[in-house]
Design a protein around this motif. Sequence first.
Motif, short mmCIF file in Angstrom:
data_model
loop_
_atom_site.label_atom_id
_atom_site.label_comp_id
_atom_site.label_asym_id
_atom_site.label_seq_id
_atom_site.Cartn_x
_atom_site.Cartn_y
_atom_site.Cartn_z
N HIS A 1 5.66 8.26 1.81
CA HIS A 1 5.24 6.71 1.51
C HIS A 1 6.65 6.13 1.44
CE1 HIS A 1 1.41 7.30 1.85
NE2 HIS A 1 1.17 8.97 1.34
N GLU A 2 7.90 6.67 0.79
CA GLU A 2 9.02 5.13 0.16
C GLU A 2 9.71 5.30 1.20
OE1 GLU A 2 12.78 6.17 -2.35
OE2 GLU A 2 12.04 7.66 -1.33
N HIS A 3 9.63 5.98 2.48
CA HIS A 3 10.45 5.41 4.19
C HIS A 3 9.27 5.08 4.82
CE1 HIS A 3 12.80 5.68 7.82
NE2 HIS A 3 11.46 5.92 8.12
N ALA A 4 8.10 4.47 4.78
CA ALA A 4 7.14 3.83 5.76
C ALA A 4 7.13 2.01 4.91
CB ALA A 4 6.22 4.00 4.87
N LYS B 1 0.26 -0.80 -0.17
CA LYS B 1 -0.05 0.19 -0.26
C LYS B 1 0.54 1.64 0.16
CE LYS B 1 -3.35 1.92 2.74
NZ LYS B 1 -4.34 1.90 4.02
N ASN B 2 1.80 1.27 1.02
CA ASN B 2 2.82 2.26 0.77
C ASN B 2 3.65 2.79 -0.88
OD1 ASN B 2 2.57 3.47 3.55
ND2 ASN B 2 3.00 2.36 4.51
N ALA B 3 3.58 1.66 -1.06
CA ALA B 3 4.40 1.48 -2.36
C ALA B 3 3.72 2.03 -3.24
CB ALA B 3 5.23 -0.44 -2.69
N ALA B 4 2.16 1.21 -3.94
CA ALA B 4 1.41 2.11 -4.67
C ALA B 4 1.09 3.62 -4.18
CB ALA B 4 0.28 1.52 -4.24
N ASN B 5 1.01 4.92 -3.59
CA ASN B 5 0.98 5.59 -2.94
C ASN B 5 2.19 6.37 -2.73
OD1 ASN B 5 -2.03 4.77 -1.69
ND2 ASN B 5 -0.73 4.71 0.78
N TYR B 6 3.51 5.44 -3.13
CA TYR B 6 4.53 5.91 -3.35
C TYR B 6 4.42 6.58 -4.92
CZ TYR B 6 9.67 6.55 -4.68
OH TYR B 6 10.31 7.51 -5.34
#
Length: 71
Positions: A65-68, A5-10
């Motif tokens: 988002h990348e960091h997460a 999810k975080n990767a997609a948001n990034y």
Amino acid sequence: METIKNAANYVSESIQGAGATASKEANKNVAKDSNANLTTRAQAAGDAVSDKFDEQTHNRKADVHEHAAKH
């Protein structure tokens, strides 16, 4: 699942940031165009400022988002 999810948001925020960058540059060019009327140039300058704000916002969100996604 949260990493995906975080990767997609990034990716989404990165794309939106790139779009804002392109819009900002286009508006800057219109604002500098001596053939355009004053109203158009002033509006383009204001839009460029707004696009710069959007660009920075999306880039900050992408960084978060990348960091997460990495952790």
